[in-house]
Motif scaffolding. Structure first.
Motif, PDB file in Angstrom:
ATOM      1  N   GLN A  15      46.870  39.389  47.846  1.00 57.05           N
ATOM      2  CA  GLN A  15      48.041  39.239  46.997  1.00 57.05           C
ATOM      3  C   GLN A  15      48.102  37.880  46.283  1.00 57.05           C
ATOM      4  O   GLN A  15      48.344  37.806  45.085  1.00 57.05           O
ATOM      5  CB  GLN A  15      49.313  39.435  47.845  1.00 57.05           C
ATOM      6  CG  GLN A  15      50.603  39.233  47.095  1.00 57.05           C
ATOM      7  CD  GLN A  15      50.878  40.298  46.054  1.00 57.05           C
ATOM      8  OE1 GLN A  15      51.421  41.333  46.353  1.00 57.05           O
ATOM      9  NE2 GLN A  15      50.491  40.036  44.816  1.00 57.05           N
ATOM     10  N   LYS A  23      48.453  36.823  35.925  1.00 58.37           N
ATOM     11  CA  LYS A  23      49.196  35.954  34.997  1.00 58.37           C
ATOM     12  C   LYS A  23      48.230  35.301  34.007  1.00 58.37           C
ATOM     13  O   LYS A  23      48.473  35.263  32.810  1.00 58.37           O
ATOM     14  CB  LYS A  23      49.944  34.866  35.765  1.00 58.37           C
ATOM     15  CG  LYS A  23      51.084  35.376  36.604  1.00 58.37           C
ATOM     16  CD  LYS A  23      51.716  34.251  37.417  1.00 58.37           C
ATOM     17  CE  LYS A  23      52.684  34.791  38.448  1.00 58.37           C
ATOM     18  NZ  LYS A  23      53.212  33.761  39.339  1.00 58.37           N
ATOM     19  N   ASN A 253      51.816  42.857  41.838  1.00 53.92           N
ATOM     20  CA  ASN A 253      52.366  42.943  43.200  1.00 53.92           C
ATOM     21  C   ASN A 253      51.755  44.097  43.972  1.00 53.92           C
ATOM     22  O   ASN A 253      51.457  45.136  43.405  1.00 53.92           O
ATOM     23  CB  ASN A 253      53.885  43.175  43.137  1.00 53.92           C
ATOM     24  CG  ASN A 253      54.614  41.924  42.711  1.00 53.92           C
ATOM     25  OD1 ASN A 253      54.310  40.834  43.175  1.00 53.92           O
ATOM     26  ND2 ASN A 253      55.567  42.080  41.809  1.00 53.92           N
ATOM     27  N   ALA A 277      60.722  32.418  51.952  1.00 56.42           N
ATOM     28  CA  ALA A 277      59.607  33.348  51.691  1.00 56.42           C
ATOM     29  C   ALA A 277      58.325  32.679  52.147  1.00 56.42           C
ATOM     30  O   ALA A 277      57.959  31.620  51.636  1.00 56.42           O
ATOM     31  CB  ALA A 277      59.541  33.694  50.204  1.00 56.42           C
ATOM     32  N   SER A 280      52.305  36.072  51.620  1.00 55.70           N
ATOM     33  CA  SER A 280      51.859  37.434  51.926  1.00 55.70           C
ATOM     34  C   SER A 280      50.980  37.519  53.168  1.00 55.70           C
ATOM     35  O   SER A 280      50.590  38.600  53.566  1.00 55.70           O
ATOM     36  CB  SER A 280      51.087  37.990  50.728  1.00 55.70           C
ATOM     37  OG  SER A 280      49.979  37.164  50.456  1.00 55.70           O
ATOM     38  N   VAL A 306      62.818  36.853  52.409  1.00 59.73           N
ATOM     39  CA  VAL A 306      61.799  37.886  52.169  1.00 59.73           C
ATOM     40  C   VAL A 306      61.112  38.203  53.489  1.00 59.73           C
ATOM     41  O   VAL A 306      60.517  37.315  54.119  1.00 59.73           O
ATOM     42  CB  VAL A 306      60.730  37.405  51.151  1.00 59.73           C
ATOM     43  CG1 VAL A 306      59.622  38.456  51.016  1.00 59.73           C
ATOM     44  CG2 VAL A 306      61.358  37.110  49.800  1.00 59.73           C
ATOM     45  N   GLN A 339      59.629  36.449  42.855  1.00 61.48           N
ATOM     46  CA  GLN A 339      59.768  35.061  43.323  1.00 61.48           C
ATOM     47  C   GLN A 339      60.009  34.032  42.221  1.00 61.48           C
ATOM     48  O   GLN A 339      60.821  33.136  42.373  1.00 61.48           O
ATOM     49  CB  GLN A 339      58.553  34.654  44.162  1.00 61.48           C
ATOM     50  CG  GLN A 339      58.651  33.217  44.669  1.00 61.48           C
ATOM     51  CD  GLN A 339      57.824  32.958  45.887  1.00 61.48           C
ATOM     52  OE1 GLN A 339      58.021  33.580  46.917  1.00 61.48           O
ATOM     53  NE2 GLN A 339      56.899  32.029  45.778  1.00 61.48           N
ATOM     54  N   GLY A 356      51.817  27.987  50.479  1.00 62.33           N
ATOM     55  CA  GLY A 356      50.669  28.564  49.777  1.00 62.33           C
ATOM     56  C   GLY A 356      50.628  27.911  48.399  1.00 62.33           C
ATOM     57  O   GLY A 356      51.676  27.515  47.871  1.00 62.33           O
ATOM     58  N   ASN A 358      50.206  28.974  45.329  1.00 56.05           N
ATOM     59  CA  ASN A 358      51.023  29.592  44.268  1.00 56.05           C
ATOM     60  C   ASN A 358      52.494  29.259  44.472  1.00 56.05           C
ATOM     61  O   ASN A 358      53.184  28.861  43.531  1.00 56.05           O
ATOM     62  CB  ASN A 358      50.872  31.122  44.280  1.00 56.05           C
ATOM     63  CG  ASN A 358      49.481  31.550  43.900  1.00 56.05           C
ATOM     64  OD1 ASN A 358      48.997  31.233  42.823  1.00 56.05           O
ATOM     65  ND2 ASN A 358      48.814  32.251  44.808  1.00 56.05           N
ATOM     66  N   GLN A 379      47.454  25.150  53.427  1.00 63.31           N
ATOM     67  CA  GLN A 379      48.915  24.964  53.447  1.00 63.31           C
ATOM     68  C   GLN A 379      49.360  23.681  54.161  1.00 63.31           C
ATOM     69  O   GLN A 379      50.366  23.082  53.792  1.00 63.31           O
ATOM     70  CB  GLN A 379      49.570  26.188  54.095  1.00 63.31           C
ATOM     71  CG  GLN A 379      49.317  27.469  53.279  1.00 63.31           C
ATOM     72  CD  GLN A 379      49.441  28.740  54.099  1.00 63.31           C
ATOM     73  OE1 GLN A 379      49.932  28.714  55.223  1.00 63.31           O
ATOM     74  NE2 GLN A 379      48.995  29.862  53.550  1.00 63.31           N
TER      75      GLN A 379
END
Ligand code: UDP
Length: 456
Positions: A15, A23, A253, A277, A280, A306, A339, A356, A358, A379
């Motif tokens: 994901q 994008k 998604n 959140a 994923s 989330v 998000q 993460g 992103n 992370q």
């Protein structure tokens, strides 16, 4: 006019890789370039099933295709080692066939380059064999890439061993502007030594991919970390990759976005909501889910949380007795949120994030303070940037049993929300991020040059 160029984009099957590359693809397609986006069949099905109906027409902007990953539909794709082995065995051949078929179907087809995720480096090897230009895309924290490039020297100097473990109890410093790495901050660090070995193999794969790449597009902007950019040859910072300028619904998604959270946010006062959140891939054990739930309740502050099926390792989330009734007026829980829009919403006060890459870029581009809860890979080091370099967040600490307690959550959220200094820094960084992608900004210029290269 020059013939329309065609690029093939290949994300890693996850994901946090498909979404940002989607994008980027839309951004490239907006400049008249034909884009073929290649997912595994398994992921392709998820992406197609999650597209809202209104996106049908826009789908034509890029062509979504798929190739098999070599596993059966019922095989466990959470088995990292098995999936990787299968991808490497069958996907290079499948990609080669796909490109040959595209060329056969139209002899005038101008495939100018293969744009592959750094984590799908095998695709660049295929491009190399077929004589096609190769562009890699870095979607993780660039500092982790800079560290990976130094790994051979670190091994030669006896600083880490061949499994990536620090030999002496000291931190690694690449430059004074880049946070030092402690042994737990490496992108391959893992309490399970077998898993650490597997993750460390990815570093040598990344080094190989890097050699094949003619250019390395990075989801970052120069001003965010010029020191690290100088340590990565071929790097072209063109981020942050944002969906808001493109077709919003076409987000790549794996699970449909629940937009009801936006109307819920509309009803909350400005700067009042904690957005939680954890990406994923983060998995929390039931005790940790309980503590997080009770911590949010304890703050008395509105929250949007989330909870994807992954967070609870595929099972339905169970909450403490009576929790859902008690927080009915305080919180909202969704399985997957839009998000970027959530983070851009004026009601959101702060972002409880796993850091993460992103999410890190999205949060900082929207000017939101972070409460960092890193889980794995880059992370931990991204957390160091957020808390110690950019000073736009705080981090949660585990107790002696490895749990982030309800009191820890509640105290840190309250401290974060009342910190004017962190808020001011976050708003300042937001401006720098925006400037970089606006006309004349550093990322804008880099991206424009990249598009010109594709066209000529
Ligand atoms: N995301 C989303 N909705 C959610 C949670 C996450 O769209 O409810 C997106 C988020 O915007 C980000 C991606 O999922 O682009 C997660 O990527 P990241 O690198 O932050 O973490 P990963 O999932 O790879 O651990």
């Amino acid at each position: 006019m020059a013939r329309q160029p065609h690029v093939i984009v290949i994300p890693h099957a996850a994901q946090g890789h498909v979404a940002p590359l989607m994008k980027l693809s839309l951004q490239i397609a907006a400049h008249g370039v034909k884009v073929t986006f290649v997912n595994t069949e398994f992921i392709h099905e998820k992406v197609m099933a999650s597209l809202p109906a209104k996106v049908e027409e826009e789908k034509r902007l890029i062509s979504l295709v798929s190739i098999p990953d070599g596993l059966e539909p019922e095989d466990d794709r959470q088995d990292f080692v098995k999936l990787t082995e299968s991808i490497l065995r069958v996907m290079p051949g499948n990609l080669r066939n796909l490109i040959e078929n595209i060329k056969r179907s139209d002899v005038d087809e101008q495939i100018v380059c293969v744009i592959a995720d750094m984590a799908a480096g095998w695709a660049l090897e295929v491009a190399n064999e077929m004589g096609i230009k190769r562009v890699a895309v870095l979607l993780s924290g660039p500092a982790s890439m800079a560290l990976a490039l130094h790994v051979p020297q670190l091994i030669d100097a006896g600083i880490i061993d061949t499994d990536g473990t620090l030999i002496k109890d000291e931190s690694i410093i690449l430059s004074e502007d880049i946070p030092a790495w402690r042994s737990s901050d490496f992108s391959w660090s893992c309490s399970d030594p077998v898993m650490q070995k597997v993750l460390f193999v990815y570093v040598s794969t990344a080094l190989k991919t890097f050699k094949f790449a003619d250019q390395l597009l990075c989801n970052t902007f120069y001003e965010l970390d010029s020191s690290v950019m100088k340590l990565i040859p071929k790097a072209i910072p063109i981020g942050p990759f944002l969906a808001s300028n493109h077709i919003e619904a076409f987000a790549g998604n794996f699970c449909p976005e629940d937009s009801t959270c936006l109307s819920w946010l509309d009803k909350q006062p400005a700067g009042s909501v904690v957005y939680v959140a954890l990406g994923s891939t983060t998995i929390l054990n039931p005790q940790q889910v309980d503590e997080l739930a009770l911590g949010l309740e304890l703050t008395g502050i509105p929250f949007l949380w989330v909870i994807s099926s992954n967070l609870t390792n595929g099972s339905t989330a169970k909450f403490p007795e009576g929790f859902i009734d008690r927080v009915a007026d305080l919180g909202k829980i969704v399985e997957w949120a839009p998000q970027e829009k959530v983070l851009a919403h004026p009601s959101v006060a702060c972002f409880v994030s796993h850091c993460g890459w992103n999410s890190t870029l999205e949060g900082l581009t929207m000017g939101k303070p972070f409460l960092c809860w890193p889980y794995f890979a880059d992370q931990f080091h991204n957390r160091s940037y957020i808390c110690d370099v950019w000073k736009i967040g705080l981090a949660v600490d585990k107790d002696e049993n490895g749990i982030i307690t309800r009191n820890e959550m509640s105290t840190k959220i309250k401290t974060l929300i009342s910190s004017d200094g962190i808020k001011a820094n976050a708003l300042q960084l937001k401006e720098v991020a925006r400037k970089s992608v606006n006309e004349g900004g550093s990322s804008f210029k880099n991206f424009t040059s990249f598009i010109e290269l594709i066209w000529h």
